[in-house]
Design a protein around this motif. Structure first.
Motif, PDB file in Angstrom:
ATOM      1  N   PRO A 144       0.827  -1.218   0.000  1.00 28.67           N
ATOM      2  CA  PRO A 144       0.000   0.000   0.000  1.00 28.67           C
ATOM      3  C   PRO A 144       0.862   1.270   0.000  1.00 28.67           C
ATOM      4  O   PRO A 144       0.554   2.237  -0.707  1.00 28.67           O
ATOM      5  CB  PRO A 144      -0.814  -0.111   1.297  1.00 28.67           C
ATOM      6  N   GLU A 145       1.968   1.228   0.743  1.00 33.72           N
ATOM      7  CA  GLU A 145       2.853   2.401   0.819  1.00 33.72           C
ATOM      8  C   GLU A 145       3.557   2.650  -0.532  1.00 33.72           C
ATOM      9  O   GLU A 145       3.726   3.797  -0.956  1.00 33.72           O
ATOM     10  CB  GLU A 145       3.873   2.157   1.933  1.00 33.72           C
ATOM     11  N   ILE A 146       3.923   1.567  -1.200  1.00 28.23           N
ATOM     12  CA  ILE A 146       4.577   1.703  -2.513  1.00 28.23           C
ATOM     13  C   ILE A 146       3.598   2.321  -3.523  1.00 28.23           C
ATOM     14  O   ILE A 146       3.936   3.253  -4.267  1.00 28.23           O
ATOM     15  CB  ILE A 146       5.095   0.327  -3.019  1.00 28.23           C
ATOM     16  N   ILE A 147       2.375   1.821  -3.498  1.00 31.41           N
ATOM     17  CA  ILE A 147       1.346   2.334  -4.427  1.00 31.41           C
ATOM     18  C   ILE A 147       1.098   3.819  -4.161  1.00 31.41           C
ATOM     19  O   ILE A 147       1.025   4.635  -5.076  1.00 31.41           O
ATOM     20  CB  ILE A 147       0.044   1.499  -4.298  1.00 31.41           C
ATOM     21  N   GLN A 148       1.035   4.140  -2.868  1.00 28.82           N
ATOM     22  CA  GLN A 148       0.832   5.546  -2.462  1.00 28.82           C
ATOM     23  C   GLN A 148       1.978   6.416  -2.984  1.00 28.82           C
ATOM     24  O   GLN A 148       1.761   7.496  -3.543  1.00 28.82           O
ATOM     25  CB  GLN A 148       0.780   5.593  -0.926  1.00 28.82           C
ATOM     26  N   GLN A 149       3.217   5.915  -2.815  1.00 28.46           N
ATOM     27  CA  GLN A 149       4.404   6.671  -3.255  1.00 28.46           C
ATOM     28  C   GLN A 149       4.354   6.910  -4.771  1.00 28.46           C
ATOM     29  O   GLN A 149       4.633   8.014  -5.246  1.00 28.46           O
ATOM     30  CB  GLN A 149       5.681   5.886  -2.890  1.00 28.46           C
ATOM     31  N   ILE A 150       3.959   5.875  -5.505  1.00 26.85           N
ATOM     32  CA  ILE A 150       3.895   5.999  -6.969  1.00 26.85           C
ATOM     33  C   ILE A 150       2.813   7.010  -7.355  1.00 26.85           C
ATOM     34  O   ILE A 150       3.043   7.917  -8.162  1.00 26.85           O
ATOM     35  CB  ILE A 150       3.632   4.611  -7.624  1.00 26.85           C
ATOM     36  N   ASN A 151       1.640   6.885  -6.737  1.00 27.41           N
ATOM     37  CA  ASN A 151       0.546   7.802  -7.083  1.00 27.41           C
ATOM     38  C   ASN A 151       0.849   9.233  -6.659  1.00 27.41           C
ATOM     39  O   ASN A 151       0.593  10.182  -7.405  1.00 27.41           O
ATOM     40  CB  ASN A 151      -0.768   7.322  -6.450  1.00 27.41           C
ATOM     41  N   ASP A 152       1.435   9.394  -5.470  1.00 31.55           N
ATOM     42  CA  ASP A 152       1.754  10.749  -4.988  1.00 31.55           C
ATOM     43  C   ASP A 152       2.773  11.447  -5.888  1.00 31.55           C
ATOM     44  O   ASP A 152       2.837  12.663  -5.945  1.00 31.55           O
ATOM     45  CB  ASP A 152       2.308  10.699  -3.549  1.00 31.55           C
ATOM     46  N   SER A 153       3.608  10.642  -6.579  1.00 29.17           N
ATOM     47  CA  SER A 153       4.639  11.252  -7.430  1.00 29.17           C
ATOM     48  C   SER A 153       4.036  11.882  -8.680  1.00 29.17           C
ATOM     49  O   SER A 153       4.668  12.678  -9.355  1.00 29.17           O
ATOM     50  CB  SER A 153       5.659  10.173  -7.856  1.00 29.17           C
ATOM     51  N   GLY A 154       2.802  11.502  -9.003  1.00 24.15           N
ATOM     52  CA  GLY A 154       2.150  12.026 -10.214  1.00 24.15           C
ATOM     53  C   GLY A 154       2.678  11.399 -11.489  1.00 24.15           C
ATOM     54  O   GLY A 154       2.476  11.934 -12.589  1.00 24.15           O
ATOM     55  N   ALA A 155       3.374  10.259 -11.366  1.00 23.82           N
ATOM     56  CA  ALA A 155       3.967   9.618 -12.551  1.00 23.82           C
ATOM     57  C   ALA A 155       2.888   9.182 -13.551  1.00 23.82           C
ATOM     58  O   ALA A 155       1.854   8.644 -13.167  1.00 23.82           O
ATOM     59  CB  ALA A 155       4.784   8.399 -12.121  1.00 23.82           C
ATOM     60  N   GLN A 156       3.185   9.448 -14.823  1.00 19.95           N
ATOM     61  CA  GLN A 156       2.280   8.994 -15.892  1.00 19.95           C
ATOM     62  C   GLN A 156       2.772   7.677 -16.500  1.00 19.95           C
ATOM     63  O   GLN A 156       2.032   6.995 -17.187  1.00 19.95           O
ATOM     64  CB  GLN A 156       2.205  10.064 -16.979  1.00 19.95           C
TER      65      GLN A 156
END
Ligand code: UDP
Length: 243
Positions: A144-156
Protein backbone atom coordinates in the motif's frame (compact mmCIF):
# COMPACT_ATOMS: atom_id res chain seq x y z
CA UNK A 1 -4.48 -3.32 -33.31
CA UNK A 2 -5.59 -6.89 -33.99
CA UNK A 3 -3.59 -9.56 -32.18
CA UNK A 4 -2.21 -12.76 -33.64
CA UNK A 5 -1.41 -15.69 -31.39
CA UNK A 6 1.82 -17.45 -30.52
CA UNK A 7 1.02 -20.64 -28.60
CA UNK A 8 -2.25 -19.06 -27.55
CA UNK A 9 -0.67 -15.81 -26.33
CA UNK A 10 -1.95 -12.73 -28.17
CA UNK A 11 0.76 -10.51 -29.65
CA UNK A 12 0.33 -7.15 -31.41
CA UNK A 13 2.43 -6.44 -34.48
CA UNK A 14 3.29 -2.83 -33.70
CA UNK A 15 6.45 -1.20 -34.96
CA UNK A 16 8.44 0.74 -32.38
CA UNK A 17 7.29 4.03 -33.89
CA UNK A 18 3.62 2.96 -33.82
CA UNK A 19 3.66 1.79 -30.23
CA UNK A 20 5.38 4.97 -29.02
CA UNK A 21 2.74 7.06 -30.85
CA UNK A 22 -0.04 4.91 -29.35
CA UNK A 23 1.30 5.28 -25.82
CA UNK A 24 1.73 9.03 -26.33
CA UNK A 25 -2.00 9.20 -27.20
CA UNK A 26 -2.96 7.11 -24.18
CA UNK A 27 -0.97 9.33 -21.81
CA UNK A 28 -2.51 12.47 -23.30
CA UNK A 29 -5.98 10.92 -22.86
CA UNK A 30 -5.07 9.68 -19.34
CA UNK A 31 -6.06 6.16 -20.32
CA UNK A 32 -4.31 3.29 -18.62
CA UNK A 33 -2.39 0.84 -20.81
CA UNK A 34 -0.60 -2.25 -19.60
CA UNK A 35 2.30 -3.17 -21.87
CA UNK A 36 3.90 -6.62 -21.87
CA UNK A 37 7.03 -7.30 -23.89
CA UNK A 38 6.55 -10.99 -24.61
CA UNK A 39 9.73 -12.92 -25.32
CA UNK A 40 9.94 -16.68 -25.80
CA UNK A 41 10.50 -17.23 -22.07
CA UNK A 42 7.33 -15.31 -21.18
CA UNK A 43 5.28 -17.13 -23.83
CA UNK A 44 6.53 -20.48 -22.47
CA UNK A 45 5.80 -19.42 -18.89
CA UNK A 46 2.23 -18.70 -20.01
CA UNK A 47 1.91 -22.33 -21.16
CA UNK A 48 2.59 -23.55 -17.64
CA UNK A 49 0.91 -20.88 -15.55
CA UNK A 50 -2.77 -20.19 -16.27
CA UNK A 51 -2.91 -17.09 -14.08
CA UNK A 52 0.09 -15.59 -15.93
CA UNK A 53 -1.48 -16.51 -19.27
CA UNK A 54 -4.64 -14.72 -18.21
CA UNK A 55 -2.70 -11.60 -17.18
CA UNK A 56 -0.73 -11.40 -20.43
CA UNK A 57 -3.86 -12.11 -22.51
CA UNK A 58 -5.66 -9.21 -20.86
CA UNK A 59 -2.82 -6.67 -21.37
CA UNK A 60 -3.80 -3.95 -23.85
CA UNK A 61 -0.46 -4.15 -25.65
CA UNK A 62 1.69 -7.29 -25.99
CA UNK A 63 4.84 -6.81 -28.06
CA UNK A 64 7.09 -9.31 -29.82
CA UNK A 65 10.28 -8.98 -27.77
CA UNK A 66 13.18 -11.13 -28.87
CA UNK A 67 14.18 -13.00 -31.97
CA UNK A 68 12.18 -16.08 -30.89
CA UNK A 69 8.85 -14.26 -30.69
CA UNK A 70 9.40 -12.54 -34.06
CA UNK A 71 10.43 -15.84 -35.69
CA UNK A 72 7.41 -17.68 -34.23
CA UNK A 73 4.97 -14.96 -35.33
CA UNK A 74 6.31 -15.06 -38.89
CA UNK A 75 6.57 -18.85 -38.95
CA UNK A 76 2.88 -19.02 -38.06
CA UNK A 77 2.05 -16.85 -41.07
CA UNK A 78 1.69 -13.43 -39.48
CA UNK A 79 3.11 -10.14 -40.60
CA UNK A 80 5.53 -9.10 -37.85
CA UNK A 81 7.29 -5.90 -38.94
CA UNK A 82 10.00 -5.87 -36.30
CA UNK A 83 11.14 -6.91 -32.86
CA UNK A 84 10.12 -4.42 -30.18
CA UNK A 85 12.46 -5.09 -27.27
CA UNK A 86 11.43 -3.93 -23.81
CA UNK A 87 14.73 -2.15 -23.18
CA UNK A 88 14.52 -0.24 -26.49
CA UNK A 89 10.90 0.76 -25.88
CA UNK A 90 11.77 1.93 -22.37
CA UNK A 91 14.47 4.24 -23.81
CA UNK A 92 12.12 5.48 -26.55
CA UNK A 93 9.60 6.34 -23.84
CA UNK A 94 12.28 8.22 -21.90
CA UNK A 95 12.91 10.27 -25.04
CA UNK A 96 9.16 10.89 -25.41
CA UNK A 97 8.94 11.86 -21.73
CA UNK A 98 11.73 14.41 -22.13
CA UNK A 99 10.05 15.95 -25.19
CA UNK A 100 6.50 16.01 -23.83
CA UNK A 101 7.17 16.64 -20.13
CA UNK A 102 5.71 13.27 -19.06
CA UNK A 103 6.63 12.04 -15.60
CA UNK A 104 8.08 8.58 -14.93
CA UNK A 105 8.58 6.39 -11.86
CA UNK A 106 11.32 3.75 -11.64
CA UNK A 107 10.27 0.80 -9.47
CA UNK A 108 12.42 -2.28 -9.02
CA UNK A 109 15.94 -3.77 -8.95
CA UNK A 110 18.31 -3.90 -5.99
CA UNK A 111 18.57 -0.89 -3.64
CA UNK A 112 20.38 2.01 -5.34
CA UNK A 113 20.10 0.71 -8.92
CA UNK A 114 16.95 2.63 -9.95
CA UNK A 115 18.58 5.81 -8.61
CA UNK A 116 21.63 5.29 -10.85
CA UNK A 117 19.36 4.52 -13.81
CA UNK A 118 17.54 7.78 -13.04
CA UNK A 119 20.81 9.75 -13.10
CA UNK A 120 21.85 8.11 -16.37
CA UNK A 121 18.47 8.96 -17.96
CA UNK A 122 18.62 12.54 -16.71
CA UNK A 123 21.98 12.97 -18.45
CA UNK A 124 20.90 11.20 -21.64
CA UNK A 125 17.46 12.81 -21.92
CA UNK A 126 17.79 16.40 -20.68
CA UNK A 127 14.69 17.67 -18.92
CA UNK A 128 13.23 14.20 -18.35
CA UNK A 129 11.21 14.06 -15.12
CA UNK A 130 11.81 10.89 -13.14
CA UNK A 131 9.63 11.73 -10.18
CA UNK A 132 10.34 8.74 -7.95
CA UNK A 133 12.29 5.54 -7.42
CA UNK A 134 11.78 2.47 -5.22
CA UNK A 135 13.76 -0.75 -5.07
CA UNK A 136 12.07 -4.03 -5.94
CA UNK A 137 12.63 -5.89 -2.69
CA UNK A 138 9.57 -5.56 -0.48
CA UNK A 139 6.99 -7.47 1.51
CA UNK A 140 3.28 -7.64 0.77
CA UNK A 141 2.82 -5.44 3.81
CA UNK A 142 4.75 -2.63 2.08
CA UNK A 143 2.59 -2.62 -1.04
CA UNK A 144 0.00 0.00 0.00
CA UNK A 145 2.85 2.40 0.82
CA UNK A 146 4.58 1.70 -2.51
CA UNK A 147 1.35 2.33 -4.43
CA UNK A 148 0.83 5.55 -2.46
CA UNK A 149 4.40 6.67 -3.25
CA UNK A 150 3.89 6.00 -6.97
CA UNK A 151 0.55 7.80 -7.08
CA UNK A 152 1.75 10.75 -4.99
CA UNK A 153 4.64 11.25 -7.43
CA UNK A 154 2.15 12.03 -10.21
CA UNK A 155 3.97 9.62 -12.55
CA UNK A 156 2.28 8.99 -15.89
CA UNK A 157 4.64 6.14 -16.76
CA UNK A 158 5.42 3.35 -14.31
CA UNK A 159 8.36 1.09 -15.14
CA UNK A 160 8.53 -2.03 -12.99
CA UNK A 161 11.84 -3.92 -13.06
CA UNK A 162 11.00 -6.93 -10.91
CA UNK A 163 11.73 -9.62 -13.52
CA UNK A 164 9.14 -11.73 -15.32
CA UNK A 165 6.59 -12.95 -14.26
CA UNK A 166 6.69 -11.02 -10.97
CA UNK A 167 6.49 -7.57 -12.60
CA UNK A 168 3.46 -8.43 -14.78
CA UNK A 169 1.71 -10.13 -11.85
CA UNK A 170 2.35 -7.13 -9.61
CA UNK A 171 1.17 -4.56 -12.17
CA UNK A 172 -1.95 -6.58 -13.03
CA UNK A 173 -2.84 -7.08 -9.36
CA UNK A 174 -2.56 -3.38 -8.56
CA UNK A 175 -3.45 -1.60 -11.79
CA UNK A 176 -6.87 -0.55 -10.48
CA UNK A 177 -5.17 1.36 -7.66
CA UNK A 178 -2.43 2.89 -9.82
CA UNK A 179 -2.94 6.24 -11.54
CA UNK A 180 -0.13 5.99 -14.12
CA UNK A 181 -1.21 5.69 -17.77
CA UNK A 182 1.62 3.43 -18.94
CA UNK A 183 2.36 0.33 -16.85
CA UNK A 184 5.24 -1.71 -18.15
CA UNK A 185 7.56 -4.43 -16.86
CA UNK A 186 11.16 -3.95 -17.97
CA UNK A 187 13.11 -6.82 -16.36
CA UNK A 188 16.78 -5.99 -15.93
CA UNK A 189 16.70 -2.63 -17.77
CA UNK A 190 17.76 -0.54 -14.73
CA UNK A 191 20.67 -2.95 -14.24
CA UNK A 192 21.75 -2.36 -17.84
CA UNK A 193 21.51 1.43 -17.54
CA UNK A 194 23.33 1.37 -14.21
CA UNK A 195 26.13 -0.66 -15.78
CA UNK A 196 25.45 -3.75 -13.64
CA UNK A 197 24.47 -5.89 -16.57
CA UNK A 198 25.73 -5.72 -20.12
CA UNK A 199 23.46 -5.83 -23.13
CA UNK A 200 24.48 -7.91 -26.15
CA UNK A 201 26.37 -5.95 -28.82
CA UNK A 202 24.24 -4.75 -31.74
CA UNK A 203 25.66 -7.37 -34.14
CA UNK A 204 24.60 -10.16 -31.78
CA UNK A 205 21.12 -8.66 -31.42
CA UNK A 206 20.86 -8.40 -35.22
CA UNK A 207 22.05 -11.99 -35.62
CA UNK A 208 19.34 -13.15 -33.15
CA UNK A 209 22.06 -14.19 -30.71
CA UNK A 210 21.11 -12.07 -27.69
CA UNK A 211 20.19 -15.29 -25.83
CA UNK A 212 23.73 -16.64 -26.33
CA UNK A 213 25.28 -13.47 -24.92
CA UNK A 214 22.96 -13.64 -21.90
CA UNK A 215 23.86 -17.28 -21.31
CA UNK A 216 27.58 -16.46 -21.53
CA UNK A 217 27.25 -13.56 -19.07
CA UNK A 218 24.82 -15.27 -16.70
CA UNK A 219 25.37 -19.06 -16.90
CA UNK A 220 23.06 -19.42 -13.87
CA UNK A 221 20.19 -18.71 -16.28
CA UNK A 222 20.84 -22.00 -18.07
CA UNK A 223 17.83 -23.87 -16.65
CA UNK A 224 15.55 -20.90 -17.31
CA UNK A 225 16.85 -20.62 -20.84
CA UNK A 226 15.90 -24.21 -21.66
CA UNK A 227 12.53 -22.60 -22.33
CA UNK A 228 13.98 -21.31 -25.63
CA UNK A 229 14.56 -24.64 -27.43
CA UNK A 230 11.28 -25.91 -25.93
CA UNK A 231 9.57 -22.85 -27.41
CA UNK A 232 10.97 -23.54 -30.89
CA UNK A 233 9.92 -27.20 -30.75
CA UNK A 234 6.45 -26.31 -29.46
CA UNK A 235 5.93 -23.74 -32.25
CA UNK A 236 7.12 -26.23 -34.90
CA UNK A 237 4.99 -29.09 -33.60
CA UNK A 238 1.85 -27.47 -32.29
CA UNK A 239 2.01 -23.80 -33.33
CA UNK A 240 -1.03 -23.89 -35.62
CA UNK A 241 -3.29 -25.56 -33.07
CA UNK A 242 -3.08 -22.57 -30.77
CA UNK A 243 -3.84 -19.93 -33.41
N1 UDP B 1 14.11 -7.99 -8.94
C1 UDP B 1 13.44 -7.20 -8.03
N2 UDP B 1 12.70 -7.81 -7.07
C2 UDP B 1 12.58 -9.15 -6.98
C3 UDP B 1 13.24 -9.96 -7.94
C4 UDP B 1 14.00 -9.34 -8.92
O1 UDP B 1 13.52 -5.99 -8.10
O2 UDP B 1 11.88 -9.62 -6.08
C5 UDP B 1 14.90 -7.34 -9.98
C6 UDP B 1 16.35 -7.78 -10.05
O3 UDP B 1 17.12 -7.07 -9.09
C7 UDP B 1 16.70 -7.42 -11.48
C8 UDP B 1 15.37 -7.62 -12.21
O4 UDP B 1 14.37 -7.69 -11.22
O5 UDP B 1 17.05 -6.05 -11.55
C9 UDP B 1 15.29 -8.93 -13.00
O6 UDP B 1 16.11 -8.85 -14.09
P1 UDP B 1 16.12 -10.00 -15.18
O7 UDP B 1 17.14 -9.62 -16.17
O8 UDP B 1 16.24 -11.35 -14.53
O9 UDP B 1 14.67 -9.83 -15.82
P2 UDP B 1 13.82 -10.87 -16.63
O10 UDP B 1 14.72 -11.43 -17.69
O11 UDP B 1 13.37 -11.90 -15.64
O12 UDP B 1 12.67 -10.08 -17.16
Amino acid sequence: MKAFKILGVPVHAYTMQEVVAELDKKIAAQEQTFVVTANAEIIMACQEDDSYNDIVSKAEIVLPDGAGAVWAGRHLGNKVPERVAGFDLYLELMELASKKGYKAFFFGSAPGVAEIAKEVCEKRYPGVQIVGTRNGYFKELDEPEIIQQINDSGAQMLFAALGAPKQEKWLAAHRDKLNASVLMGIGGSFDVLAGRMERAPKWMQDASLEWLFRLYKQPSRFIRMLALPKFVIEVYLHGDKHC
